[in-house]
Write a protein that holds these residues in place. Structure first.
Motif, PDB file in Angstrom:
ATOM      1  N   ASP A   1       0.837  -1.196   0.000  1.00  0.00           N
ATOM      2  CA  ASP A   1       0.000   0.000   0.000  1.00  0.00           C
ATOM      3  C   ASP A   1       0.875   1.250   0.000  1.00  0.00           C
ATOM      4  OD1 ASP A   1       0.002   1.284   2.979  1.00  0.00           O
ATOM      5  OD2 ASP A   1       0.226  -0.888   3.093  1.00  0.00           O
ATOM      6  N   ALA A   2       0.315   2.343  -0.508  1.00  0.00           N
ATOM      7  CA  ALA A   2       1.097   3.554  -0.735  1.00  0.00           C
ATOM      8  C   ALA A   2       1.700   4.107   0.551  1.00  0.00           C
ATOM      9  CB  ALA A   2       0.229   4.608  -1.418  1.00  0.00           C
TER      10      ALA A   2
ATOM     11  N   ARG B   1       5.667   4.410   0.910  1.00  0.00           N
ATOM     12  CA  ARG B   1       6.283   5.741   1.019  1.00  0.00           C
ATOM     13  C   ARG B   1       7.072   5.875   2.315  1.00  0.00           C
ATOM     14  NH1 ARG B   1       0.857   8.580  -1.360  1.00  0.00           N
ATOM     15  NH2 ARG B   1       1.444   8.485  -3.589  1.00  0.00           N
ATOM     16  N   GLY B   2       6.606   5.239   3.380  1.00  0.00           N
ATOM     17  CA  GLY B   2       7.356   5.271   4.628  1.00  0.00           C
ATOM     18  C   GLY B   2       8.705   4.589   4.497  1.00  0.00           C
TER      19      GLY B   2
ATOM     20  N   PRO C   1       8.965  14.753  -0.156  1.00  0.00           N
ATOM     21  CA  PRO C   1       7.591  14.743  -0.685  1.00  0.00           C
ATOM     22  C   PRO C   1       7.193  13.379  -1.250  1.00  0.00           C
ATOM     23  CG  PRO C   1       8.905  16.535  -1.634  1.00  0.00           C
ATOM     24  CD  PRO C   1       9.851  15.613  -0.946  1.00  0.00           C
ATOM     25  N   ASP C   2       5.888  13.098  -1.195  1.00  0.00           N
ATOM     26  CA  ASP C   2       5.372  11.874  -1.809  1.00  0.00           C
ATOM     27  C   ASP C   2       5.802  11.771  -3.270  1.00  0.00           C
ATOM     28  OD1 ASP C   2       4.120  11.241   0.556  1.00  0.00           O
ATOM     29  OD2 ASP C   2       2.092  11.729  -0.145  1.00  0.00           O
ATOM     30  N   SER C   3       5.806  12.895  -3.972  1.00  0.00           N
ATOM     31  CA  SER C   3       6.102  12.871  -5.412  1.00  0.00           C
ATOM     32  C   SER C   3       7.506  12.356  -5.693  1.00  0.00           C
ATOM     33  CB  SER C   3       5.929  14.272  -6.006  1.00  0.00           C
ATOM     34  OG  SER C   3       6.812  15.202  -5.366  1.00  0.00           O
TER      35      SER C   3
ATOM     36  N   ILE D   1       9.464   2.300  -7.247  1.00  0.00           N
ATOM     37  CA  ILE D   1       8.260   1.705  -7.828  1.00  0.00           C
ATOM     38  C   ILE D   1       7.470   1.012  -6.724  1.00  0.00           C
ATOM     39  CG2 ILE D   1       7.472  -0.152  -9.342  1.00  0.00           C
ATOM     40  CD1 ILE D   1       9.786   0.534 -11.185  1.00  0.00           C
ATOM     41  N   HIS D   2       6.191   1.307  -6.648  1.00  0.00           N
ATOM     42  CA  HIS D   2       5.345   0.609  -5.687  1.00  0.00           C
ATOM     43  C   HIS D   2       3.916   0.587  -6.204  1.00  0.00           C
ATOM     44  CE1 HIS D   2       3.547   4.359  -4.007  1.00  0.00           C
ATOM     45  NE2 HIS D   2       4.740   4.895  -4.249  1.00  0.00           N
ATOM     46  N   GLY D   3       3.125  -0.301  -5.626  1.00  0.00           N
ATOM     47  CA  GLY D   3       1.740  -0.459  -6.068  1.00  0.00           C
ATOM     48  C   GLY D   3       1.488  -1.878  -6.530  1.00  0.00           C
ATOM     49  N   PRO D   4       0.347  -2.116  -7.180  1.00  0.00           N
ATOM     50  CA  PRO D   4       0.030  -3.459  -7.681  1.00  0.00           C
ATOM     51  C   PRO D   4       1.095  -3.954  -8.650  1.00  0.00           C
ATOM     52  CG  PRO D   4      -1.894  -2.025  -7.771  1.00  0.00           C
ATOM     53  CD  PRO D   4      -0.731  -1.145  -7.438  1.00  0.00           C
TER      54      PRO D   4
END
Length: 321
Positions: A214-215, A219-220, A267-269, A276-279
């Motif tokens: 999960d995002a 990101r953490g 920043p998140d950006s 790379i993260h996500g499905p």
């Protein structure tokens, strides 16, 4: 579009002695390459020696071996041994590493990094042919070294590169460049500099990934990784050159000794650009974007997430299920 697809070995979270089945599965999953790194975990050569037997169709490479932490002759011997164990399948990637690894951890002066890398590449070019090397380079001298076990095929030499000087060195005197900690769009800035010296120059990119995460969690983890790397002077200079001004608050907090503030300032950006993260399918699309931007060989470097099965990560990042 690249036909190569690599991964960093060994995988975190599994003892090296227990990784045979995982590495044996890589070709069936669509991986063509396995590349090692060397910082404070395993050395660069041992995992590749095991992989040369466990998965004999894989191309193997180091990304990277520091040019300071082994003497020139020892580095030539290590490379020649692996090239002989995996004929035609081994590529040697060398680079400066960083002042942290070279000076703080190995007590070796981190001096004249460009010249040291250039001199090492020139020495290796000669030594790996079996020629007797007697030369005074700018950063070291070799007096009468002859490699005693010359491989049938000398390995290609890749140079880890960030900014223009080293990128041009990689293109001019190496067979290509190894790049990392950059976005797919950044590749469009970096790749043309290497390929000033030939469109056939290979570009290997280490790409950090957290698939099926999960995002917020990704990101953490990503912020901690970015703060650990991009405050190191060589990486900070790289991102300043790229114009990543969004990291200025992080650098300011870090310079002031505020480590937590530095992490929080990312920043998140920036995390989304560099990691790379996500499905899984989205991750694969992001990897392909690096290839479309000019990367010849994407090499995935999974970031460890507590409780995540390394085998599941390998499958998630593979080009085919």
């Amino acid at each position: 579009m690249t036909t190569r697809w690599g991964i960093t070995i060994p995988l975190d979270g599994v003892p090296l002695s227990e990784q045979r089945a995982l590495i044996e599965s890589l070709p069936d999953l669509g991986y063509t390459d396995a590349w090692s790194a060397e910082a404070n975990g395993t050395d660069a050569f041992t995992p590749l020696a095991l992989a040369s037997v466990w998965a004999p169709s894989l191309r193997l490479g180091t990304a990277i071996v520091p040019v300071y932490t082994r003497g020139p002759a020892t580095l030539a011997m290590c490379a020649a041994t692996l090239a002989a164990a995996a004929p035609g399948r081994f590529s040697l990637g060398v680079g400066t590493s960083s002042n942290v690894i070279v000076e703080r951890w190995n007590s070796i002066p981190f001096e004249e990094p460009f010249k040291r890398t250039r001199d090492t590449v020139r020495f290796l070019r000669a030594a790996l042919t079996g020629a007797k090397v007697k030369a005074d380079y700018d950063t070291f001298s070799v007096q009468g070294f002859t490699l005693g076990a010359v491989p049938e095929q000398a390995p290609p030499l890749f140079v880890a590169a960030l900014r223009p000087g080293m990128l041009r060195l990689a293109g001019r005197e190496g067979d290509g460049a190894i790049i990392n900690w950059l976005s797919s769009e950044d590749v469009r800035t970096v790749a043309p500099i290497v390929r000033e010296f030939g469109e056939d120059k290979e570009i290997v990119a280490r790409i950090f990934a957290l698939p099926d995460t999960d995002a917020e969690t990704a990101r953490g983890i990503g912020r901690w990784a970015i703060s650990a790397y991009l405050n190191v002077p060589v990486y900070r200079a790289f991102h300043e050159w790229l114009g990543r001004d969004e990291l200025t608050p992080m650098w300011k907090a870090w310079d002031e000794g505020d480590r937590k503030g530095a992490v929080a300032a990312i920043p998140d950006s920036v995390v989304d650009d560099l990691i790379i993260h996500g499905p899984a399918e989205y991750c694969r699309e992001r990897i392909r974007a690096y290839a479309e931007a000019g990367v010849t060989t994407p090499v995935l470097a999974p970031l460890p997430r507590p409780g995540q099965d390394p085998a599941a990560v390998v499958r998630a990042l593979a080009p085919k299920d």
